[in-house]
Design a protein around this motif. Sequence first.
Motif, short mmCIF file in Angstrom:
data_model
loop_
_atom_site.label_atom_id
_atom_site.label_comp_id
_atom_site.label_asym_id
_atom_site.label_seq_id
_atom_site.Cartn_x
_atom_site.Cartn_y
_atom_site.Cartn_z
N PRO A 237 0.81 -1.23 0.00
CA PRO A 237 0.00 0.00 0.00
C PRO A 237 0.85 1.28 0.00
O PRO A 237 0.51 2.25 -0.69
N GLU A 238 1.93 1.29 0.76
CA GLU A 238 2.78 2.47 0.79
C GLU A 238 3.40 2.73 -0.57
O GLU A 238 3.50 3.88 -1.02
N ASP A 239 3.82 1.68 -1.26
CA ASP A 239 4.40 1.84 -2.59
C ASP A 239 3.36 2.35 -3.58
O ASP A 239 3.66 3.17 -4.46
N LEU A 240 2.14 1.86 -3.46
CA LEU A 240 1.06 2.32 -4.34
C LEU A 240 0.78 3.81 -4.11
O LEU A 240 0.50 4.54 -5.06
N ARG A 241 0.85 4.22 -2.84
CA ARG A 241 0.63 5.64 -2.54
C ARG A 241 1.72 6.50 -3.17
O ARG A 241 1.44 7.56 -3.74
N ILE A 242 2.96 6.03 -3.10
CA ILE A 242 4.06 6.77 -3.70
C ILE A 242 3.90 6.82 -5.22
O ILE A 242 4.15 7.86 -5.85
#
Length: 292
Positions: A237-242
């Motif tokens: 999820p954090e990578d998708l947000r970035i």
Amino acid sequence: MSSNFGIPPSNVLAHLEPLTLDVPEEELEQFKNLLKLSNIGPTTWWNQQEDTRFGVSRDWLIKAKDIWLSTFDWRKHEAYINDFPNFKITIKETDSCQIDVHFAALFSKRKDAIPIIFLHGFPSSFMDFLPMMDLLRDKYTPESLPYHIIAPSLPDYGLSGSLSQNLEMTLERAASIMNGLMIALGFDKGYVAQGGDLGSMIARLMSVNHKECKAFHVNMLTLEPGSAPPSTDSLAPEDLRILERTMKWRQDGLAYALEHGTRPATVGLAISSSPLALLAWYFTLITRLNFF
């Protein structure tokens, strides 16, 4: 103390000319007069916005001009640069073309010292690496420093020269010149290249095209044009947000790069006409890059 780090290895293959930066006072006065005469445009709705959505604000530019004229001390910065060993060296690119390359350096006296070339980006300069070099010379002596640190001004940047007005300075050509610099310094057995922004592209090309570059490190890496984007199915999820933030940046933060890539002649002539024009353009670049 820095003079102790200014002794190059004994196997240097070309003449090194020590450089002491000393901008003539008349040039500084000319610059200051040009800055004084640089007008700031009228107030508009767009240039009153302080959130950088539309670029630099008029109030910011007014304050920056005042600071530049009243409190900025070039001689202080010049003395800081000169506190490090600086050199110029002539690198032959072809049989008919050569270029003067500037670099700051910390040379080690250790036989096993690893040569590392640090390549800056745009808008930037070799000065990016001086704080790091400051830390290294505080921590080590020339006898204990585990690296040779080479921080050049890229071709066509700052204190380095140009090959020719009739030749385009491509990334491949810049990589060849930087590799030539390391060979001329006696590091033909191998060296490491580190780069960010534009320097990251040059470092990668050095590793691909020149056998002397044994390793490279970059803090920016882009896909080749036309490369298919990888699947995002396995991203956290954090990578998708970035990734989402990056896509948004591509929509409203990339305009300056498109202008540079498609109309470099216009941009170069426009921003070199006035110190304030250059500063306003730099502000736009830096605030867009700082989005990350």
